[in-house]
Design a protein around this motif. Structure first.
Motif, PDB file in Angstrom:
ATOM      1  N   ALA A 150      -7.983   9.176  -1.343  1.00 57.81           N
ATOM      2  CA  ALA A 150      -7.516   7.805  -1.098  1.00 57.81           C
ATOM      3  C   ALA A 150      -6.136   7.819  -0.450  1.00 57.81           C
ATOM      4  O   ALA A 150      -5.878   7.069   0.498  1.00 57.81           O
ATOM      5  N   GLY A 151      -5.249   8.665  -0.947  1.00 56.71           N
ATOM      6  CA  GLY A 151      -3.915   8.773  -0.347  1.00 56.71           C
ATOM      7  C   GLY A 151      -3.985   9.215   1.101  1.00 56.71           C
ATOM      8  O   GLY A 151      -3.284   8.684   1.966  1.00 56.71           O
ATOM      9  N   GLU A 152      -4.845  10.181   1.383  1.00 57.12           N
ATOM     10  CA  GLU A 152      -5.013  10.658   2.754  1.00 57.12           C
ATOM     11  C   GLU A 152      -5.562   9.543   3.649  1.00 57.12           C
ATOM     12  O   GLU A 152      -5.080   9.348   4.770  1.00 57.12           O
ATOM     13  N   LEU A 153      -6.561   8.833   3.145  1.00 54.83           N
ATOM     14  CA  LEU A 153      -7.151   7.743   3.923  1.00 54.83           C
ATOM     15  C   LEU A 153      -6.133   6.647   4.218  1.00 54.83           C
ATOM     16  O   LEU A 153      -6.106   6.093   5.318  1.00 54.83           O
ATOM     17  N   TRP A 154      -5.301   6.329   3.224  1.00 50.37           N
ATOM     18  CA  TRP A 154      -4.305   5.280   3.441  1.00 50.37           C
ATOM     19  C   TRP A 154      -3.390   5.637   4.603  1.00 50.37           C
ATOM     20  O   TRP A 154      -3.133   4.817   5.474  1.00 50.37           O
ATOM     21  N   TYR A 155      -2.905   6.864   4.644  1.00 49.01           N
ATOM     22  CA  TYR A 155      -1.975   7.235   5.705  1.00 49.01           C
ATOM     23  C   TYR A 155      -2.663   7.359   7.060  1.00 49.01           C
ATOM     24  O   TYR A 155      -2.004   7.236   8.098  1.00 49.01           O
ATOM     25  N   PHE A 190      -3.168   3.875  -7.846  1.00 49.67           N
ATOM     26  CA  PHE A 190      -4.372   3.752  -7.039  1.00 49.67           C
ATOM     27  C   PHE A 190      -5.156   2.485  -7.349  1.00 49.67           C
ATOM     28  O   PHE A 190      -5.943   2.037  -6.521  1.00 49.67           O
ATOM     29  N   GLY A 191      -4.906   1.871  -8.489  1.00 48.11           N
ATOM     30  CA  GLY A 191      -5.456   0.545  -8.747  1.00 48.11           C
ATOM     31  C   GLY A 191      -4.809  -0.475  -7.814  1.00 48.11           C
ATOM     32  O   GLY A 191      -5.479  -1.342  -7.258  1.00 48.11           O
ATOM     33  N   GLY A 192      -3.508  -0.361  -7.639  1.00 47.68           N
ATOM     34  CA  GLY A 192      -2.784  -1.234  -6.712  1.00 47.68           C
ATOM     35  C   GLY A 192      -3.198  -0.990  -5.277  1.00 47.68           C
ATOM     36  O   GLY A 192      -3.367  -1.937  -4.497  1.00 47.68           O
ATOM     37  N   LEU A 193      -3.378   0.278  -4.913  1.00 47.67           N
ATOM     38  CA  LEU A 193      -3.814   0.604  -3.556  1.00 47.67           C
ATOM     39  C   LEU A 193      -5.209   0.039  -3.304  1.00 47.67           C
ATOM     40  O   LEU A 193      -5.500  -0.480  -2.226  1.00 47.67           O
ATOM     41  N   ARG A 194      -6.062   0.098  -4.310  1.00 47.40           N
ATOM     42  CA  ARG A 194      -7.414  -0.461  -4.183  1.00 47.40           C
ATOM     43  C   ARG A 194      -7.343  -1.968  -3.940  1.00 47.40           C
ATOM     44  O   ARG A 194      -8.049  -2.512  -3.099  1.00 47.40           O
ATOM     45  N   ASP A 195      -6.469  -2.636  -4.669  1.00 47.51           N
ATOM     46  CA  ASP A 195      -6.277  -4.073  -4.498  1.00 47.51           C
ATOM     47  C   ASP A 195      -5.825  -4.386  -3.066  1.00 47.51           C
ATOM     48  O   ASP A 195      -6.350  -5.298  -2.419  1.00 47.51           O
ATOM     49  N   VAL A 196      -4.886  -3.611  -2.568  1.00 49.08           N
ATOM     50  CA  VAL A 196      -4.394  -3.788  -1.199  1.00 49.08           C
ATOM     51  C   VAL A 196      -5.522  -3.567  -0.197  1.00 49.08           C
ATOM     52  O   VAL A 196      -5.725  -4.356   0.725  1.00 49.08           O
ATOM     53  N   GLU A 225     -14.164   1.874   2.223  1.00 47.73           N
ATOM     54  CA  GLU A 225     -14.263   3.274   1.793  1.00 47.73           C
ATOM     55  C   GLU A 225     -12.997   3.713   1.060  1.00 47.73           C
ATOM     56  O   GLU A 225     -13.067   4.432   0.061  1.00 47.73           O
ATOM     57  N   LEU A 226     -11.843   3.259   1.533  1.00 44.63           N
ATOM     58  CA  LEU A 226     -10.587   3.566   0.852  1.00 44.63           C
ATOM     59  C   LEU A 226     -10.588   2.983  -0.554  1.00 44.63           C
ATOM     60  O   LEU A 226     -10.210   3.662  -1.515  1.00 44.63           O
ATOM     61  N   GLY A 286       0.821  -1.210   0.000  1.00 40.83           N
ATOM     62  CA  GLY A 286       0.000   0.000   0.000  1.00 40.83           C
ATOM     63  C   GLY A 286       0.852   1.255   0.000  1.00 40.83           C
ATOM     64  O   GLY A 286       0.560   2.218  -0.714  1.00 40.83           O
ATOM     65  N   ASP A 287       1.924   1.244   0.781  1.00 37.75           N
ATOM     66  CA  ASP A 287       2.850   2.385   0.784  1.00 37.75           C
ATOM     67  C   ASP A 287       3.465   2.591  -0.592  1.00 37.75           C
ATOM     68  O   ASP A 287       3.560   3.711  -1.091  1.00 37.75           O
ATOM     69  N   TRP A 288       3.894   1.488  -1.199  1.00 35.63           N
ATOM     70  CA  TRP A 288       4.513   1.570  -2.525  1.00 35.63           C
ATOM     71  C   TRP A 288       3.517   2.123  -3.533  1.00 35.63           C
ATOM     72  O   TRP A 288       3.834   3.019  -4.315  1.00 35.63           O
ATOM     73  N   ALA A 289       2.313   1.573  -3.520  1.00 33.89           N
ATOM     74  CA  ALA A 289       1.289   2.010  -4.468  1.00 33.89           C
ATOM     75  C   ALA A 289       0.989   3.499  -4.298  1.00 33.89           C
ATOM     76  O   ALA A 289       0.892   4.238  -5.279  1.00 33.89           O
ATOM     77  N   CYS A 290       0.863   3.927  -3.063  1.00 37.12           N
ATOM     78  CA  CYS A 290       0.577   5.342  -2.787  1.00 37.12           C
ATOM     79  C   CYS A 290       1.726   6.228  -3.287  1.00 37.12           C
ATOM     80  O   CYS A 290       1.494   7.246  -3.928  1.00 37.12           O
ATOM     81  N   ALA A 291       2.938   5.831  -2.978  1.00 38.68           N
ATOM     82  CA  ALA A 291       4.109   6.620  -3.364  1.00 38.68           C
ATOM     83  C   ALA A 291       4.262   6.727  -4.873  1.00 38.68           C
ATOM     84  O   ALA A 291       4.816   7.709  -5.375  1.00 38.68           O
ATOM     85  N   HIS A 292       3.762   5.737  -5.605  1.00 43.69           N
ATOM     86  CA  HIS A 292       3.908   5.719  -7.057  1.00 43.69           C
ATOM     87  C   HIS A 292       2.624   6.101  -7.799  1.00 43.69           C
ATOM     88  O   HIS A 292       2.551   5.981  -9.023  1.00 43.69           O
TER      89      HIS A 292
END
Length: 85
Positions: free
Chosen positions: A66-71, A30-36, A54-55, A21-27
């Motif tokens: 989405a980035g804000e929610l992840w952190y 957001f498809g990868g972050l959604r998968d995570v 919700e994320l 999730g960190d990697w996806a966010c940093a890059h």
């Protein structure tokens, strides 16, 4: 072009998903972050479960949010790795 392979391996741990999730966010992946987020949502109880759903939705509709929610969520989820085994 890099092809998204997903992280659907059942042996992936919560910690590994958090790193993903960190990697996806940093890059900006957001498809990868959604998968995570979807995989993590399957592994954690409420209220973190609903927050991850919700994320996942935000990854499609509002990547900035989405980035804000992840952190905000990552520390909540990561605590499960160390305290709620």
């Amino acid at each position: 072009m890099q092809q998204h392979t997903g992280m659907k391996d059942a042996n992936v741990t919560i910690g590994e998903l958090c790193v993903g999730g960190d990697w996806a966010c940093a890059h900006g992946d957001f498809g990868g972050l959604r998968d995570v987020a979807e995989q993590l949502a399957e592994r954690v109880p409420e209220p973190a479960h609903q927050m991850l759903v919700e994320l996942a939705d935000a990854c499609l509709a509002d990547p900035t949010r989405a980035g804000e929610l992840w952190y905000e969520l990552k520390p909540v989820v990561a605590r499960r790795v160390f305290f709620d085994r």
